[in-house]
Enzyme design. Structure first.
Site, PDB file in Angstrom:
ATOM      1  CG  HIS A 167      -1.942  -1.172   1.061  1.00 48.75           C
ATOM      2  ND1 HIS A 167      -3.167  -1.033   0.441  1.00 48.75           N
ATOM      3  CD2 HIS A 167      -1.856  -2.477   1.416  1.00 48.75           C
ATOM      4  CE1 HIS A 167      -3.806  -2.189   0.445  1.00 48.75           C
ATOM      5  NE2 HIS A 167      -3.019  -3.088   1.029  1.00 48.75           N
ATOM      6  CE1 TYR A 174      -8.860  -4.766   0.659  1.00 47.81           C
ATOM      7  CE2 TYR A 174     -10.640  -4.851   2.261  1.00 47.81           C
ATOM      8  CZ  TYR A 174      -9.304  -5.003   1.952  1.00 47.81           C
ATOM      9  OH  TYR A 174      -8.434  -5.385   2.929  1.00 47.81           O
ATOM     10  CB  THR A 212     -10.583  -0.968   3.709  1.00 46.57           C
ATOM     11  OG1 THR A 212      -9.985  -2.195   4.130  1.00 46.57           O
ATOM     12  CG2 THR A 212     -11.992  -0.878   4.266  1.00 46.57           C
ATOM     13  CB  SER A 264      -4.834  -0.627   8.434  1.00 47.41           C
ATOM     14  OG  SER A 264      -5.899  -1.212   7.706  1.00 47.41           O
ATOM     15  NE  ARG A 314      -7.606 -12.976   5.650  1.00 45.54           N
ATOM     16  CZ  ARG A 314      -7.414 -11.754   6.148  1.00 45.54           C
ATOM     17  NH1 ARG A 314      -7.188 -11.595   7.430  1.00 45.54           N
ATOM     18  NH2 ARG A 314      -7.460 -10.710   5.349  1.00 45.54           N
ATOM     19  NE  ARG A 327     -11.884  -5.689   6.258  1.00 46.99           N
ATOM     20  CZ  ARG A 327     -10.543  -5.809   6.335  1.00 46.99           C
ATOM     21  NH1 ARG A 327      -9.808  -4.725   6.501  1.00 46.99           N
ATOM     22  NH2 ARG A 327      -9.982  -6.994   6.236  1.00 46.99           N
ATOM     23  CG  ASP A 337      -1.219  -6.255   3.222  1.00 44.13           C
ATOM     24  OD1 ASP A 337      -1.478  -5.459   2.307  1.00 44.13           O
ATOM     25  OD2 ASP A 337      -2.080  -6.651   4.030  1.00 44.13           O
ATOM     26  N   GLY A 348      -5.652   1.721   5.346  1.00 39.94           N
ATOM     27  CA  GLY A 348      -6.301   1.900   6.642  1.00 39.94           C
ATOM     28  C   GLY A 348      -7.586   2.678   6.587  1.00 39.94           C
ATOM     29  CD  GLU A 364      -9.256  -1.103   7.796  1.00 38.10           C
ATOM     30  OE1 GLU A 364      -9.032  -1.966   6.937  1.00 38.10           O
ATOM     31  OE2 GLU A 364      -8.407  -0.231   8.121  1.00 38.10           O
TER      32      GLU A 364
END
Length: 388
Positions: free
Chosen positions: A63, A130, A99, A289, A227, A163, A285, A68, A70
């Site tokens: 990014h 997204y 996001t 965020s 994850r 999201r 990444d 971020g 959020e």
């Protein structure tokens, strides 16, 4: 300018043994067991005895202009700086929106990408974000890919996440098909980067697209596959079906304590499951965020991704988890370059001079070259960003 590097153990990322390397301008002129020059042209010589030369790392998700949001406006993360990449051994980055594609725009993303190129980095970016409909720079996904050199694909489109825009298979198939055609017309591979959230649907939507439309799995490039164990196993099945999966190296202690695999551990796990090593990548990444949500999707914490995590994961893969050096290197060099369709991630005569000289014991960068420019010398940045 000529740079002659002597006596290094070269990985292309395949092992080539002890070699000399000659750099001329932005390219590798020669790799050979012994190179001797008889010239009155100035030559910089580096004795790399006891060191390893590798391709510069290709970080396929950063990014670069921050992410971020959020947790409100004050939670917007800062922009990446040049040395965040170079000191981490990264010579190629691909920027993305996440996001927030409202306050964060593609004009900002493309401008930042161009700025990083001016500072000496290889920089690209994605159109889209997204959400659906995909936000773009020119109000056309096809025009973005065809006519903006820096834009090489679409992403990161969110699935299995609260999201996301909750796309159906048809909408995702249409997006992938538009990207494919625009890529064909402009000689770009134009993959679709997929943000995979923690929902139990995992990668089911991508399989639904492949089963019902003429869009193969290899058109998608899903990330965050480490994850949890269930998603990791789903990712291994995805790779067995012809796709490539990506592990995220930035993480939080909370996530690791609640089932996330460290990227290096996920890489080792997938290789031990006999996954094709060319189907596995890692990305940082960086400057995203890293939100922490509870079981009701309430935000309970937020951290910032770091580009250096890619280097740390590479080292851990080899040192801590016993991944062969060649396979660990592939995951951060040639494999992401192949997915992205860019001529990076390998060392050969005529290739761009994007390379690292690593301490063979610590596997940390001593020297970093990007397009032939000496960016890091003796572990210290000698080229910095305009405002660093």
């Amino acid at each position: 300018m000529l740079t002659l590097i002597k006596n290094a153990d070269v990985y292309s990322p395949q092992p080539l043994g002890q070699q000399d390397m000659l750099i001329a301008g932005q390219h590798i002129l020669s790799i050979a067991p012994s190179i001797e020059l008889n010239t009155n042209v100035a030559v910089t010589c580096i004795d790399a005895s006891g060191c390893i030369i590798t391709p510069g790392f290709v970080d396929s998700l950063v990014h670069v202009c921050g992410g971020g949001g959020e947790d409100g406006f004050a939670s917007r993360t800062p922009e990446m700086q040049l040395t965040d990449a170079t000191l981490s051994g990264i010579t190629t980055v691909v920027g993305a929106l996440g996001t927030d594609s409202i306050a964060r725009t593609h004009s900002n993303l493309v401008a930042k990408t161009k700025g990083l190129r001016e500072e000496g980095l290889n920089a690209y970016c994605y159109t889209g974000s997204y959400h659906f409909p995909a936000p773009t720079l020119t109000q056309s996904l096809e025009n973005d890919i065809m006519f903006v050199d820096e834009i090489i694909g679409v992403g990161e489109v969110a699935i299995s996440d609260h999201r996301s825009s909750q796309p159906c298979a048809q909408r995702l198939a249409e997006l992938a098909s538009h990207a494919r055609v625009a890529g064909m017309l402009s000689k770009k591979r134009a993959p679709v980067s997929i943000h995979v959230g923690p929902a139990d649907t995992h990668l089911a939507l991508l399989h639904e697209v492949a089963e019902n439309y003429d869009v193969p799995l290899n058109r998608f490039y899903p990330t965050h596959i480490n994850r949890n164990r269930a998603l990791l196993d789903a990712g291994i099945r995805f790779a067995a079906g012809g796709g490539t999966i990506d592990f995220t190296t930035s993480t939080t202690e909370y996530d690791l304590a609640h089932g996330e695999y460290a990227a290096a551990a996920a890489l080792a796990y997938a290789l031990n499951a006999n996954t094709d090593p060319t189907r596995l990548t890692m990305s940082s990444d960086g400057h995203a965020s890293l939100p922490v949500f509870d079981d009701s999707n309430n935000l309970i914490g937020l951290e910032v991704g770091r580009e250096v995590s890619l280097l740390d994961a590479f080292v851990d893969a080899v040192k801590k988890y016993g991944v062969p050096l060649e396979h660990a290197l592939m995951s951060v060099t040639s494999n992401p370059a192949d997915v992205l369709g860019i001529k990076k991630g390998q060392l050969a005569a005529g290739a761009d001079a994007d390379l690292l000289i690593l301490d063979s014991q610590r596997l940390r960068p001593i020297h970093v070259f990007s397009r032939g420019q000496h960016m890091v010398e003796e572990g210290k940045a000698i080229i910095t960003g305009r405002f660093e």
